[in-house]
Design a protein around this motif. Structure first.
Motif, PDB file in Angstrom:
ATOM      1  N   ARG A 231       0.838  -1.200   0.000  1.00 42.52           N
ATOM      2  CA  ARG A 231       0.000   0.000   0.000  1.00 42.52           C
ATOM      3  C   ARG A 231       0.866   1.240   0.000  1.00 42.52           C
ATOM      4  NH1 ARG A 231      -2.451   2.675   4.691  1.00 42.52           N
ATOM      5  NH2 ARG A 231      -4.310   3.843   4.056  1.00 42.52           N
ATOM      6  N   ALA A 232       0.408   2.275  -0.711  1.00 41.60           N
ATOM      7  CA  ALA A 232       1.001   3.608  -0.646  1.00 41.60           C
ATOM      8  C   ALA A 232       0.004   4.516   0.058  1.00 41.60           C
ATOM      9  CB  ALA A 232       1.302   4.132  -2.044  1.00 41.60           C
ATOM     10  N   TYR A 233       0.482   5.355   0.968  1.00 37.37           N
ATOM     11  CA  TYR A 233      -0.431   6.199   1.740  1.00 37.37           C
ATOM     12  C   TYR A 233       0.317   7.412   2.283  1.00 37.37           C
ATOM     13  CZ  TYR A 233       1.758   4.265   5.935  1.00 37.37           C
ATOM     14  OH  TYR A 233       2.668   3.917   6.907  1.00 37.37           O
ATOM     15  N   ILE A 234      -0.439   8.350   2.855  1.00 33.14           N
ATOM     16  CA  ILE A 234       0.140   9.518   3.505  1.00 33.14           C
ATOM     17  C   ILE A 234      -0.127   9.393   5.002  1.00 33.14           C
ATOM     18  CG2 ILE A 234       0.284  12.030   3.570  1.00 33.14           C
ATOM     19  CD1 ILE A 234       0.889  10.798   0.818  1.00 33.14           C
ATOM     20  N   PRO A 235       0.894   9.234   5.817  1.00 35.55           N
ATOM     21  CA  PRO A 235       0.674   9.151   7.265  1.00 35.55           C
ATOM     22  C   PRO A 235      -0.036  10.391   7.802  1.00 35.55           C
ATOM     23  CG  PRO A 235       2.919   8.527   6.703  1.00 35.55           C
ATOM     24  CD  PRO A 235       2.315   9.113   5.460  1.00 35.55           C
TER      25      PRO A 235
ATOM     26  N   ARG B 204      -7.433   7.777   1.393  1.00 33.39           N
ATOM     27  CA  ARG B 204      -7.626   6.321   1.516  1.00 33.39           C
ATOM     28  C   ARG B 204      -6.385   5.502   1.236  1.00 33.39           C
ATOM     29  NH1 ARG B 204     -12.599   6.496  -2.067  1.00 33.39           N
ATOM     30  NH2 ARG B 204     -11.366   5.189  -3.442  1.00 33.39           N
ATOM     31  N   GLY B 205      -5.399   6.095   0.604  1.00 35.32           N
ATOM     32  CA  GLY B 205      -4.241   5.322   0.188  1.00 35.32           C
ATOM     33  C   GLY B 205      -4.524   4.554  -1.085  1.00 35.32           C
ATOM     34  N   LEU B 206      -3.515   3.907  -1.610  1.00 35.47           N
ATOM     35  CA  LEU B 206      -3.638   3.081  -2.806  1.00 35.47           C
ATOM     36  C   LEU B 206      -3.112   1.700  -2.478  1.00 35.47           C
ATOM     37  CD1 LEU B 206      -4.190   2.679  -5.862  1.00 35.47           C
ATOM     38  CD2 LEU B 206      -1.867   3.514  -6.286  1.00 35.47           C
ATOM     39  N   THR B 207      -3.969   0.689  -2.558  1.00 37.10           N
ATOM     40  CA  THR B 207      -3.601  -0.680  -2.229  1.00 37.10           C
ATOM     41  C   THR B 207      -3.162  -1.417  -3.486  1.00 37.10           C
ATOM     42  OG1 THR B 207      -5.201  -0.711  -0.417  1.00 37.10           O
ATOM     43  CG2 THR B 207      -4.414  -2.846  -1.213  1.00 37.10           C
ATOM     44  N   PHE B 208      -2.108  -2.209  -3.356  1.00 34.09           N
ATOM     45  CA  PHE B 208      -1.624  -3.022  -4.466  1.00 34.09           C
ATOM     46  C   PHE B 208      -2.062  -4.467  -4.243  1.00 34.09           C
ATOM     47  CE2 PHE B 208       1.379   0.508  -3.986  1.00 34.09           C
ATOM     48  CZ  PHE B 208       1.252   1.082  -5.242  1.00 34.09           C
ATOM     49  N   THR B 209      -2.746  -5.023  -5.220  1.00 32.49           N
ATOM     50  CA  THR B 209      -3.354  -6.346  -5.066  1.00 32.49           C
ATOM     51  C   THR B 209      -2.747  -7.395  -5.988  1.00 32.49           C
ATOM     52  OG1 THR B 209      -5.090  -5.870  -6.698  1.00 32.49           O
ATOM     53  CG2 THR B 209      -5.541  -5.257  -4.411  1.00 32.49           C
TER      54      THR B 209
ATOM     55  N   GLU C 296      -7.330  11.496  -3.290  1.00 34.62           N
ATOM     56  CA  GLU C 296      -7.841  10.190  -2.865  1.00 34.62           C
ATOM     57  C   GLU C 296      -6.746   9.387  -2.153  1.00 34.62           C
ATOM     58  OE1 GLU C 296      -9.456   6.541  -5.392  1.00 34.62           O
ATOM     59  OE2 GLU C 296     -10.823   8.256  -5.421  1.00 34.62           O
ATOM     60  N   LEU C 297      -5.515   9.508  -2.632  1.00 37.09           N
ATOM     61  CA  LEU C 297      -4.393   8.840  -1.966  1.00 37.09           C
ATOM     62  C   LEU C 297      -4.257   9.341  -0.538  1.00 37.09           C
ATOM     63  CD1 LEU C 297      -1.796   6.989  -2.332  1.00 37.09           C
ATOM     64  CD2 LEU C 297      -0.578   9.130  -2.753  1.00 37.09           C
ATOM     65  N   VAL C 298      -4.411  10.640  -0.339  1.00 38.05           N
ATOM     66  CA  VAL C 298      -4.323  11.203   1.004  1.00 38.05           C
ATOM     67  C   VAL C 298      -5.418  10.643   1.899  1.00 38.05           C
ATOM     68  CG1 VAL C 298      -4.454  13.329   2.357  1.00 38.05           C
ATOM     69  CG2 VAL C 298      -3.238  13.323   0.169  1.00 38.05           C
TER      70      VAL C 298
END
Length: 245
Positions: A5-9, A33-38, A29-31
């Motif tokens: 996952r990529a996200y902003i703490p 919810r983040g972006l999940t890699f599946t 949206e990344l800020v």
């Protein structure tokens, strides 16, 4: 896989969202919810200005790859100023990804290929230790890209690409699809921003379409770019009559 996952703490979240890059829907949206890699191979597909390059640059930086392009573990790679999103992004890694990121520099595996800067990078590192020995300055742009792919996209590592199809023919795109698929099968992870319906069709790839809506997972056949290419190749006049008068 190496990154989940990529996200902003929370501690790095911007105080306001009225400035670039947070005005780009997929970044906002990344800020949130983040972006999940599946899947081992992820394709980010979208129009110019949709934010896909902004995302992949920051994701590359999150794994300590230079946003200007180059291989993992390169000395001084982190001396350049990071992109605004790269400054705040964080990656949630798998155990294997965590060991690679925290391990010795020379054991880090991966590469960021950015189409805009790839030609200059190839000339700068051509023949250097840890790179390729063939002289890419004597090759076409596309041949140079393929030389980089063959030499650098080998090990189980984290590979990020920004519009690699820019220099590739139809057949060369197919060669890249085969390479990315093989990387995914052997435990590597690929994140690729592309306009190409050929690359987006990589078997088993997770396709994320970015645009005004933010980001959404779609099937290949439901991508806007696939629909446009299908219509254009069937009858170019459907589009050309609107721009040629």
């Amino acid at each position: 896989m190496l990154v989940r996952r990529a996200y902003i703490p929370e501690s790095r979240r911007p105080g306001a969202f009225d400035a670039w890059p947070y005005t780009v829907p997929c970044v906002a949206e990344l800020v949130e919810r983040g972006l999940t890699f599946t899947a081992p191979v992820t394709m980010l597909v979208g129009e110019n200005g949709s934010g896909k390059s902004t995302l992949v640059e920051a994701i590359a930086e999150g794994f300590d790859l230079d946003a200007h392009g180059g291989r993992a573990g390169r000395k001084y790679a982190n001396d350049r100023p990071k992109t605004p999103l790269g400054e705040v992004i964080a990656l949630e890694t798998t155990p294997a990804g965590g060991r690679m990121r925290s391990g010795p520099r020379l054991r880090k595996k991966g590469f960021f290929l950015r189409a805009e800067t790839a030609f200059g990078l190839m000339n700068a590192v051509n023949g250097g230790y840890g790179y390729w020995q063939d002289d890419t300055s004597t090759m076409s742009h596309g041949e140079g890209f393929l030389t980089v792919f063959d030499a650098m996209f080998r090990d189980r590592g984290f590979y990020v690409l920004d519009e690699p199809e820019a220099a590739l023919s139809f057949d060369s795109c197919l060669r890249l699809v085969a390479l990315l698929h093989e990387l995914g099968r052997t435990g590597a992870q690929v994140v690729c921003a592309t306009h190409s319906p050929i690359l987006a069709a990589a078997p088993g790839a997770d396709i994320v379409e970015v645009g005004d809506h933010g980001s959404r997972r779609v099937a290949w056949e439901d991508l806007d770019v696939v629909d446009h290419w299908r219509r254009y190749l069937t009858d170019p006049s459907l589009y050309l009559r609107h721009i040629t008068g």
